[in-house]
Design an enzyme around this catalytic site. Structure first.
Site, mmCIF file in Angstrom:
data_model
loop_
_atom_site.group_PDB
_atom_site.id
_atom_site.type_symbol
_atom_site.label_atom_id
_atom_site.label_comp_id
_atom_site.label_asym_id
_atom_site.label_seq_id
_atom_site.Cartn_x
_atom_site.Cartn_y
_atom_site.Cartn_z
ATOM 1 N N ASN A 156 -4.963 6.222 -1.240
ATOM 2 C CA ASN A 156 -4.343 6.633 0.019
ATOM 3 C C ASN A 156 -3.819 8.067 -0.039
ATOM 4 O O ASN A 156 -3.762 8.766 0.966
ATOM 5 C CB ASN A 156 -3.212 5.672 0.405
ATOM 6 C CG ASN A 156 -3.772 4.352 0.912
ATOM 7 O OD1 ASN A 156 -4.931 4.285 1.320
ATOM 8 N ND2 ASN A 156 -2.972 3.304 0.866
ATOM 9 N N GLU A 189 -7.181 -1.207 -6.847
ATOM 10 C CA GLU A 189 -6.367 -0.193 -7.516
ATOM 11 C C GLU A 189 -5.193 -0.912 -8.175
ATOM 12 O O GLU A 189 -4.399 -1.551 -7.488
ATOM 13 C CB GLU A 189 -5.882 0.779 -6.425
ATOM 14 C CG GLU A 189 -5.247 2.033 -6.915
ATOM 15 C CD GLU A 189 -4.936 2.998 -5.750
ATOM 16 O OE1 GLU A 189 -4.763 2.538 -4.588
ATOM 17 O OE2 GLU A 189 -4.860 4.206 -6.002
ATOM 18 N N SER A 209 0.822 -1.214 0.000
ATOM 19 C CA SER A 209 0.000 0.000 0.000
ATOM 20 C C SER A 209 0.849 1.255 0.000
ATOM 21 O O SER A 209 0.317 2.345 -0.229
ATOM 22 C CB SER A 209 -0.972 -0.001 1.182
ATOM 23 O OG SER A 209 -0.414 -0.553 2.307
ATOM 24 N N HIS A 252 -3.624 -3.480 -5.726
ATOM 25 C CA HIS A 252 -3.824 -2.995 -4.358
ATOM 26 C C HIS A 252 -5.270 -3.210 -3.918
ATOM 27 O O HIS A 252 -6.180 -2.554 -4.421
ATOM 28 C CB HIS A 252 -3.452 -1.501 -4.313
ATOM 29 C CG HIS A 252 -3.584 -0.871 -2.961
ATOM 30 N ND1 HIS A 252 -3.908 0.452 -2.778
ATOM 31 C CD2 HIS A 252 -3.456 -1.387 -1.722
ATOM 32 C CE1 HIS A 252 -3.964 0.720 -1.491
ATOM 33 N NE2 HIS A 252 -3.708 -0.369 -0.830
HETATM 34 P P1 NAD Z 1 -0.135 -9.318 7.880
HETATM 35 O O1 NAD Z 1 0.943 -9.036 8.814
HETATM 36 O O2 NAD Z 1 -1.506 -9.606 8.388
HETATM 37 O O3 NAD Z 1 0.258 -10.544 6.941
HETATM 38 C C1 NAD Z 1 1.515 -10.715 6.362
HETATM 39 C C2 NAD Z 1 1.737 -12.197 6.195
HETATM 40 O O4 NAD Z 1 2.899 -12.410 5.417
HETATM 41 C C3 NAD Z 1 1.950 -12.941 7.529
HETATM 42 O O5 NAD Z 1 1.080 -14.053 7.583
HETATM 43 C C4 NAD Z 1 3.396 -13.372 7.447
HETATM 44 O O6 NAD Z 1 3.636 -14.595 8.126
HETATM 45 C C5 NAD Z 1 3.601 -13.509 5.958
HETATM 46 N N1 NAD Z 1 4.989 -13.429 5.565
HETATM 47 C C6 NAD Z 1 5.924 -12.543 5.994
HETATM 48 N N2 NAD Z 1 7.104 -12.789 5.387
HETATM 49 C C7 NAD Z 1 6.910 -13.844 4.561
HETATM 50 C C8 NAD Z 1 7.746 -14.556 3.667
HETATM 51 N N3 NAD Z 1 9.030 -14.242 3.520
HETATM 52 N N4 NAD Z 1 7.226 -15.592 2.967
HETATM 53 C C9 NAD Z 1 5.920 -15.918 3.117
HETATM 54 N N5 NAD Z 1 5.089 -15.279 3.968
HETATM 55 C C10 NAD Z 1 5.580 -14.243 4.671
HETATM 56 O O7 NAD Z 1 -0.174 -8.075 6.879
HETATM 57 P P2 NAD Z 1 -1.362 -7.561 5.957
HETATM 58 O O8 NAD Z 1 -2.114 -6.507 6.674
HETATM 59 O O9 NAD Z 1 -2.082 -8.705 5.394
HETATM 60 O O10 NAD Z 1 -0.564 -6.803 4.810
HETATM 61 C C11 NAD Z 1 0.127 -7.487 3.807
HETATM 62 C C12 NAD Z 1 0.476 -6.542 2.669
HETATM 63 O O11 NAD Z 1 -0.713 -5.936 2.195
HETATM 64 C C13 NAD Z 1 1.394 -5.392 3.039
HETATM 65 O O12 NAD Z 1 2.241 -5.127 1.930
HETATM 66 C C14 NAD Z 1 0.436 -4.242 3.265
HETATM 67 O O13 NAD Z 1 1.028 -2.991 3.051
HETATM 68 C C15 NAD Z 1 -0.574 -4.519 2.215
HETATM 69 N N6 NAD Z 1 -1.897 -3.919 2.472
HETATM 70 C C16 NAD Z 1 -2.447 -3.926 3.711
HETATM 71 C C17 NAD Z 1 -3.679 -3.360 3.921
HETATM 72 C C18 NAD Z 1 -4.306 -3.370 5.276
HETATM 73 O O14 NAD Z 1 -5.283 -2.664 5.479
HETATM 74 N N7 NAD Z 1 -3.833 -4.157 6.194
HETATM 75 C C19 NAD Z 1 -4.380 -2.790 2.834
HETATM 76 C C20 NAD Z 1 -3.808 -2.825 1.566
HETATM 77 C C21 NAD Z 1 -2.565 -3.386 1.397
#
Ligand code: NAD
Length: 733
Positions: A512, A474, A441, A462
């Site tokens: 955003n 997005e 994001s 996204h």
């Molecule tokens: P999260 O922490 O809930 O999940 C991340 C997951 O990735 C975890 O389960 C972790 O174990 C796994 N992980 C980490 N390193 C890894 C690796 N090397 N190999 C395999 N798995 C691995 O995070 P999230 O909120 O789901 O966010 C994930 C992505 O989505 C980020 O890039 C974030 O910026 C983006 N995002 C988040 C949101 C939000 O509202 N949370 C919205 C849009 C985009």
């Protein structure tokens, strides 16, 4: 005739079949309404015809009115659009009323022929208003069918008699949720609510049988009888009075007065309930005309119906063969990854869900199971469907499972190093045709693409949280992103039935970029000593679904701190949001991290329910002696977003204002009544917007500075949609 055909059977039943050639669903136009009128008139005039059945030649009855017709009625009026719209609506009323009267003598109520509607499937909008004018409605036992009046969602209300007839059929109490919340029901539920009359295996046969045995009394609608009483009581009846008081309060509570359509609807219902049926139809037509002439409804129809539909059909898709996804890889089974896996599996796509270890991947799959279980509780999902969807998700920790994937989306931690490592591992496991997408994001796509030896096949997809509920996706092009990657992302979004926008790579992309200033403006006002309740209420009255302080509580204050620190590091001296950070960092230090911590700008009870603004807030940021007008607060909150949207367009991040408007409404709820930020500025007029923004700049600072593009429009007397409404990019102009 092309859309409606009449066939008269030897049994004395005339069947009028609606089947628009070359379209998957029936939609009504003014020409086809005329055809319906002629077909019914011919059947009524034929002595051999004992009764009439109106049905569809397609799997569904109808999707509704072609909304472009409403716009054309307005345009056809030239200097007097209101008269043209009113006449057009009255024309519809006459046609439906002729069906309802079915040739009877209006004085004696005798001599009418029975007319039944036979609905094989979905019947929406005018597709339900026509059946409501019939004497009996038969629907097929089809749990997938949806029956209802969704008009309010695009800023209008059922204006072809649906409002007046449904209220007279069910009473105000029962009709209110169907009209005001656009509740759609399957046939069984619609029958139990009294919207339709019968649910049967073969509605056409049942309807034919009914018209042949119907009595003259069956052809007279209750509201055409002298002894008619509105179910639940008319407005001057004590029970009816309570209903109207409640409904009025409910509408104001939900919409904070921002939407014209629900108010007009309630007026049509209230005033219509006091007078005879035909007068009520005229009243309905008057209020419907006023809603259609309100710029809000045109803007909502344009963004939420026409342009949303165009984007979903691939308005900005580059030329490329079909790129539908066959096997999807999702890396990172956290909140986002698990959500993406669920929506893809739900759409029939095979999914491999990878996390650092098998147990975490399993947890991601369990998240999908949780969503399906909720669906089962609400009777929206069956056990078979659940098993089928879960059967498509294969969790694991072994990247070799990704073999054969044609799209991989990563949703691992927001850390460039982790993402680079994952990118390399994925590319080693998949074939050359696989497109790689990141759900980041905040991180620039062009930078992340450097971890790939095929940056042309690297793209941002996204999603918004929660993935299963948020309809916008997005798509972000990095500098090197190629057309096939864009087509792949768009085809994937189409498969999962969400709405895409395609933007270029820049800090915070589009959504955003605009939502952060909104949140920051709210927090900045707290620092200025503006009453938090004033801030939140002004946002609601502007039509924002969630105030800025509630929004930052939902997305979490620590995330806000993280983004602020990263932005500060990137911008250095130019960083404009010190005042915001002071509040944000202080909240974080106190552990008030938002909803998830049960404490933020709001206070929460043990169950995590919001109970009100945190009462210490005003002690920490004492209330300024002079509070601004509500309009000032409202304008700050709306302009700060809309001006940023204009800057995104000016800079070429956004290349299509239609995407800017649709994305703003679906992505972060920008005042949907306005049709989106560009539509809103057009409603204000560029000249007025420049003047107001300049005043806000003088009072509050450079974030309200007028973008050149808007100033040019104002000087040239133009509008955004006048100039770029066909999807043209600003930079090319
Ligand atoms: P999260 O922490 O809930 O999940 C991340 C997951 O990735 C975890 O389960 C972790 O174990 C796994 N992980 C980490 N390193 C890894 C690796 N090397 N190999 C395999 N798995 C691995 O995070 P999230 O909120 O789901 O966010 C994930 C992505 O989505 C980020 O890039 C974030 O910026 C983006 N995002 C988040 C949101 C939000 O509202 N949370 C919205 C849009 C985009």
């Amino acid at each position: 005739m092309t859309d409606f055909t009449l066939s008269k059977g030897a049994d004395g039943v005339a069947v009028v079949t609606w089947d628009v050639p070359g379209r998957p669903l029936n939609v009504l136009t003014l020409d086809s309404l005329r055809e319906l009128d002629e077909a019914v008139a011919e059947a009524l005039a034929d002595e051999a015809v004992k009764g009439i059945v109106i049905t569809s030649g397609k799997a569904d009855f109808a999707a509704g009115m072609d909304l472009k017709v409403l716009a054309s009625m307005k345009e056809a009026g030239g200097e007097s659009p209101a008269a043209s719209v009113f006449d057009g609506i009255m024309q519809m009323h006459h046609v439906l009323r002729r069906i309802e009267r079915a040739g009877m003598d209006p004085k004696t109520l005798k001599g009418g022929k029975p007319v039944a509607a036979a609905l094989p499937g979905t019947a929406l909008g005018i597709g339900l208003e026509i059946p409501l004018a019939c004497h009996r409605i038969f629907a097929a036992e089809n749990p997938k069918a949806k029956i209802g009046l969704p008009e309010i969602q695009v800023g209008i209300f059922p204006g072809a008699g649906g409002t007046t007839r449904l209220v007279r059929k069910l009473g105000v109490m029962a009709a209110a949720p169907l009209l005001l919340e656009a509740k759609l029901n399957d046939p069984a539920r619609a029958k139990s609510m009294g919207v339709i009359d019968e649910v049967v295996a073969d509605p056409l046969e049942a309807a034919k049988a009914w018209v042949l045995q119907a009595t003259e009394a069956d052809t007279v609608k209750p509201w055409d009888r002298k002894d008619y009483k509105m179910p639940g009581g008319a407005p001057y009846h004590p029970a009816g009075f309570m209903t109207f008081t409640g409904a009025s309060a409910m509408i104001n509570g939900r919409t904070a007065g921002a939407y014209p359509a629900p108010k007009a609807l309630l007026k049509a219902v209230y005033e219509g309930a006091l007078v005879p049926f035909d007068t009520a139809l005229r009243i309905e037509a008057r209020h419907f005309t006023s809603v259609l002439l309100n710029p809000s409804s045109s803007a909502m129809i344009r963004s939420l119906f026409i342009n949303k539909g165009a984007l979903e059909k691939g308005a900005n898709r580059p030329e490329a063969p079909d790129q539908s996804v066959r096997k999807l890889g999702v890396i990172g089974a956290g909140m986002m990854g698990a959500g993406i896996a669920y929506v893809a599996a739900n759409a029939g796509i095979e999914v491999v869900l990878i996390d650092a270890d098998a147990a975490s991947a399993e947890r991601g799959k369990a998240h999908a199971e949780g969503i399906l279980d909720k669906g089962i509780k609400r009777r929206k999902v069956t056990e078979e469907k659940k098993a089928e969807v879960l059967g498509r998700i294969t969790p694991g920790a072994d990247y070799a499972q990704l073999a054969g994937c044609d799209l991989v989306v990563e949703a691992v931690f927001e850390d460039p190093a982790v993402k680079a490592e994952v990118t390399a591992k994925v590319l080693a496991a998949v074939g050359e045709d696989c497109i790689f997408a990141t759900n980041t994001s905040t991180l620039p796509i062009t930078e992340l693409a450097k971890a790939s030896d095929r940056p042309g096949d690297f793209i941002g997809i996204h999603f918004f949280s929660p993935v299963d509920k948020m309809m916008l996706v997005e798509i972000i092009k990095g500098e090197a992103t190629g057309d096939r990657a864009v087509a792949k992302a768009l085809d994937f979004v189409r498969q999962i039935r969400k709405t895409p926008i395609v933007v270029n790579d820049a800090r915070f992309f589009y959504a955003n970029r605009c939502i952060i200033p909104y949140i920051n403006e709210g927090i900045r006002m707290v620092a200025e000593g503006i009453a938090p309740a004033l801030i939140e209420n002004a946002a609601k009255q502007a039509g924002m679904p969630v105030g800025p302080l509630q929004l930052v509580d939902e997305t979490s204050i620590d995330l806000g701190v993280k983004i602020a620190k990263a932005t500060r590091a990137a911008l250095g001296e130019a960083y404009p949001d010190e005042a915001v950070d002071e509040v944000l960092f202080a909240m974080a230090e106190r552990g008030r991290l938002g909803r998830k911590a049960g404490a933020g700008f709001y206070a929460y009870d043990d169950k995590g329910q919001r109970i009100g603004l945190w009462d210490e807030l005003e002690r920490a940021y004492p209330r300024a002696a002079e509070q601004p007008e509500l309009a000032e607060v409202r304008d700050r909150l709306l302009y700060v977003q809309a001006l940023e949207a204009v800057r995104a367009f000016e800079a070429g991040v956004l290349t299509d204002i239609r995407e800017g408007d649709v994305g703003a409404i679906l992505g972060w709820g920008f005042a949907p009544w306005s049709g989106g930020p560009f539509s809103w500025l057009d409603i204000l007029g560029a000249g007025a917007a420049v003047e107001r923004a300049s005043a806000l700049e003088a009072a509050h600072g450079a974030r309200f500075a007028v973008p050149d593009l808007l100033r040019d429009l104002a000087e040239g007397g133009g509008s955004f949609y006048g100039r770029w409404g066909g999807g043209e990019a600003a930079q090319a102009a």
